[in-house]
Design an enzyme around this catalytic site. Structure first.
Site, mmCIF file in Angstrom:
data_model
loop_
_atom_site.group_PDB
_atom_site.id
_atom_site.type_symbol
_atom_site.label_atom_id
_atom_site.label_comp_id
_atom_site.label_asym_id
_atom_site.label_seq_id
_atom_site.Cartn_x
_atom_site.Cartn_y
_atom_site.Cartn_z
ATOM 1 C CD GLU A 109 -1.688 -2.388 1.660
ATOM 2 O OE1 GLU A 109 -0.500 -2.624 1.931
ATOM 3 O OE2 GLU A 109 -2.600 -3.223 1.856
ATOM 4 C CG PHE A 126 -9.167 -9.636 11.283
ATOM 5 C CD1 PHE A 126 -7.894 -10.028 11.685
ATOM 6 C CD2 PHE A 126 -9.473 -9.657 9.932
ATOM 7 C CE1 PHE A 126 -6.946 -10.429 10.760
ATOM 8 C CE2 PHE A 126 -8.524 -10.056 8.996
ATOM 9 C CZ PHE A 126 -7.264 -10.454 9.411
ATOM 10 C CD GLN A 127 -6.895 -7.226 7.515
ATOM 11 O OE1 GLN A 127 -7.845 -7.015 6.779
ATOM 12 N NE2 GLN A 127 -5.737 -7.691 7.068
ATOM 13 C CG MET A 136 22.630 12.791 2.792
ATOM 14 S SD MET A 136 23.847 13.870 2.014
ATOM 15 C CE MET A 136 22.943 14.467 0.579
#
Lengths: 586, 171
Positions: A52, A114-115, A484
């Site tokens: 995602e 859940f989730q 860096m």
């Protein structure tokens, strides 16, 4: 009586009404009704990412390169939390984005289902605005308002958290008029105050040492703003510098262009900022990487600041003349007023003569060859530019040395061609952003200039490019270090390279092939031009592993806690330690 | 290395907002996220249709921080208007406190005497205690509580500041 539709169908219809063509997403339990609605339609193209976080950055790349809002669709819980970095990135860089997150059904909210996660709570500080929709009858209005908020004023990400039962429940839908939307308090000021603009124009016309400092606001204002900037520069004769986010607003070939300013900006840009007597800041926000030490920042100048976000005024640097409004509109008014009053700039020859002495330091110079026989990274960027600039490529980057070298050595002639994570500084931005940019600009050449460490942060998105046959190119400057970080350790921590070596790297050529890409390795300077030519000749995605000098550092540089006038121009000036005050600054 | 402190001012802000879920969290969260102080915060809806709430915030910070607080509040989509009453001047602010005091004999009489001076009302009484209701500017309430602590202060509940501009105009 309008017929009722499910929440999921309302969402799809509203996205259609907004003209959305592409949605970046990943399915999951809490968005299954929406994915089912997507299955039954043809107009919206869904791009299945691999994680995602990739969806959010791809939407950013799409938005930044097209000027249209990016749209993301993810599931609840981990879907939403994975997208957070991209949302925060869009917030910092003012990228218009609408993120639809699934949520557990309303009866389950707050029960640690859940989730489940508190998406509106978690995203509150990294969004311009967010919503939890509990009533499908309000969904249509909310979606239209979300697009309005994301794209107007100072753009930014808006999250719509959509519980599963609201996706299934039905309600009537009608296309909303934005002016009739619920939040009456939201009215971005677009047009600047004319009296203040007049004052600004007078200040500029009377300046002996004017300086224009541009930022990402000009890009966000649209292509028209870049054109009017050119007109303003022509009229005033002033030199121009830009932040990282504003590159491309003024063509790099313009004689007025002094290069980027700030920590890795040019000597001439930083010196001119320090010595100017009138500074015109256009859609930039005096970021700490731009100003250096605040009490030594441009001490002699009258400062004019044009910004659409009132909160950006006087946030870090106090200005003499703030003008709140869209930078493009305000510049238009400036140009009109300048012409109406028949103003002429003062004699700027002495100022330009001084600037020329700074330019003669040739601060971006680099050796073409090294005794070690390694490839000079700046040269690699320049060769890439030489081979591609006629095609006006879209360049994305990850974050680190390669990003600064690209900003310094790849010249941009127009806006929306340079996509980089400026504010949040997100490693892993470049590849998904390139995918988003390629989808928004199917015919463009899109190149992600990357480092070997950054590219691994979202490398899974190579599969996305393969699936949708997107011919993006990744050009890795591989120095086997988080360059860096190592550079700062050189400068500040006595070259103690704590965890900055990129150990156990994959074979990028084989990795490319495993994903169905072409892989190219460039190991010596004489392979550089041919390697780049081979990359461009292949009509599919290509990953180039360009082995560059391992210990090269990026200069010029303003060390942390230093003033614009204290630039380090070459490695010989580097000292090995820094006091605590300077260490604490960054 | 030591962290430097700067001179701060106390400002009272009046904020009108959409009366909807999460607005208070947005405002309180903005303060914590940006490191600003909230000394007191009161909120209640003030319209007949329950659509708009008025929030009064007392904050302290350097003048530059106060300016940012106002601008950052104004940037929130739910916020209609922010007025810095301290900057504007000519406003009244009031706070209500419930002050529980225990004691017997001379302490009881003294508590009542002081309450009269401060126009505090007795809202609960037992043979060993009083609860006083006192209204006024925050300093007055601070002073009343300070005096009561010498007599037998048990506990205090305060509402936080509500403030409004003087005169016939609405802001």
């Amino acid at each position: 009586m309008t017929t009722e539709m499910s929440g999921a169908d309302i969402l799809i219809q509203a996205l259609n009404d907004q003209g959305v063509e592409v949605v970046f997403g990943y399915p999951g339990g809490a968005v299954l009704p929406i994915y089912d609605a997507l299955f039954n339609q043809q107009r919206i193209k869904h791009i299945l990412v691999r994680q995602e976080g990739g969806a959010a950055h791809a939407a950013e790349g799409y938005a930044r390169s097209t000027g249209k809002p990016g749209v993301v669709l993810v599931t609840s819980g981990p879907g939403a939390t994975n997208a957070i970095t991209g949302i925060a990135d869009a917030m910092m860089d003012s990228i218009p984005m609408v993120v639809i997150t699934g949520q557990v059904g309303t009866p389950l909210i707050g029960s640690d289902a859940f989730q489940e996660c508190d998406t509106v709570g978690i995203t509150r500080h990294v969004t311009k605005h967010n919503y939890l929709v509990k009533d499908p009858a309000k969904l249509g209005d909310i979606i239209h308002e979300a697009f309005h908020i994301a794209t107007s004023g100072r753009p930014g990400p808006v999250v719509i958290d959509l519980p599963k039962d609201v996706q299934v429940a039905t309600a009537p839908y009608r296309r909303t008029n934005v002016n009739a939307l619920p939040h009456r308090g939201y009215k971005p000021q677009v047009k600047g105050d004319l009296a203040q603009i007049e004052e600004a124009v007078e200040l500029l016309a009377n300046a002996e040492r004017p300086m224009i400092y541009t930022g990402g606001g000009i890009i966000n204002s649209g292509p028209g703003a870049s054109l009017i900037l050119r007109e303003l520069v022509r009229l005033t004769g002033a030199p121009v510098t830009s932040t990282l986010m504003g590159l491309g607003a003024l063509p790099a070939s313009s004689p007025h262009w002094l290069g980027m300013l700030g920590m890795h900006g040019t000597y001439e840009a930083n010196m001119a900022m320090n010595k100017c007597d009138v500074m015109l800041c256009l859609g930039a926000r005096f970021d700490d990487r731009v100003t250096g030490r605040l009490d030594a920042f441009s001490p002699e100048s009258k400062k004019i600041h044009i910004d659409i976000d009132r909160a950006s005024i006087n946030k870090t640097v106090r200005v003499d003349l703030p003008i709140i409004g869209d930078v493009g509109r305000v510049m238009e008014d400036m140009v009109k007023l300048w012409k109406a009053k028949e103003l002429r700039p003062r004699d700027l020859k002495p100022w330009w003569a001084t600037i020329k002495t700074w330019q003669e330091r040739n601060c971006l110079a680099y050796p073409e060859k090294l005794d070690s026989g390694e490839i000079v990274p700046q040269l690699a960027i320049r060769k890439l530019w030489e081979a591609t600039h006629r095609q006006q490529p879209i360049i994305t980057t990850e974050v680190g040395q390669h990003q600064m070298w690209a900003a310094q050595h790849f010249d941009f002639e127009s806006p929306n061609k340079w996509l980089t994570s400026g504010g949040l500084g997100t490693m892993g931005y470049g590849l998904p952003a390139a995918i988003g940019a390629q989808l928004g600009n199917p015919k463009a050449l899109v190149i992600d200039i990357a480092g070997e460490a950054s590219i691994q942060m979202n490398i899974q998105e190579m599969g996305t490019a393969t699936q949708y046959r997107l011919p993006v190119k990744i050009f890795i400057l591989n120095n086997e270090y988080m360059g860096m970080v190592r550079q700062w350790q050189d400068l500040t921590y006595g070259s103690r390279y704590s965890e900055s070596y990129s150990d156990s790297l994959p074979d990028f050529v084989k990795l490319a092939e495993a994903y169905g890409w072409k892989g190219i390795r460039i190991e010596t300077p004489d392979q550089l031009e041919q390697g780049i030519a081979d990359m461009l000749a292949h009509d599919g995605p290509v990953m180039v592993d360009c082995m560059v000098a391992k210990m090269a550092n990026c200069f010029p540089m303003i060390p942390s806690g230093a003033a614009h006038t204290d630039m380090i121009l070459d490695p010989a000036q580097v000292s090995g330690v820094m006091d605590d005050e300077a260490k604490a600054l960054v | 290395m030591h962290i430097k402190q700067q001179e701060t001012e106390r400002h009272t802000l009046s904020v009108t907002v959409d009366n909807e879920a999460g607005v208070l969290a947005r405002i309180a969260g903005m303060f914590t996220a940006r490191g600003y102080n909230i000394d007191s915060l009161t909120v209640a809806d003030v319209t007949e249709d329950d659509s708009i709430s008025r929030i009064t915030i007392v904050t302290t910070g350097t003048p530059a921080v106060i300016e940012q607080v106002v601008a950052q509040l104004d940037r929130l989509v739910n916020v209609h208007r922010v007025i810095d009453l301290t900057e504007r001047g000519n406003f009244v602010e009031r706070e209500l406190a419930l002050v529980k005091v225990a004691g017997t004999g001379e302490h009881r009489i003294e508590a009542l005497r002081l309450a009269e001076v401060y126009r505090a009302r007795v809202v609960d009484a037992t043979t060993g205690s009083f609860v006083f209701e006192v209204t006024g500017a925050s300093e007055k309430i601070d002073k009343f509580i300070e005096l009561m602590s010498e007599i037998g202060l048990i506990e205090v509940a305060r509402t936080g500041v509500a403030a409004i501009v003087r005169g016939k105009e609405a802001v």
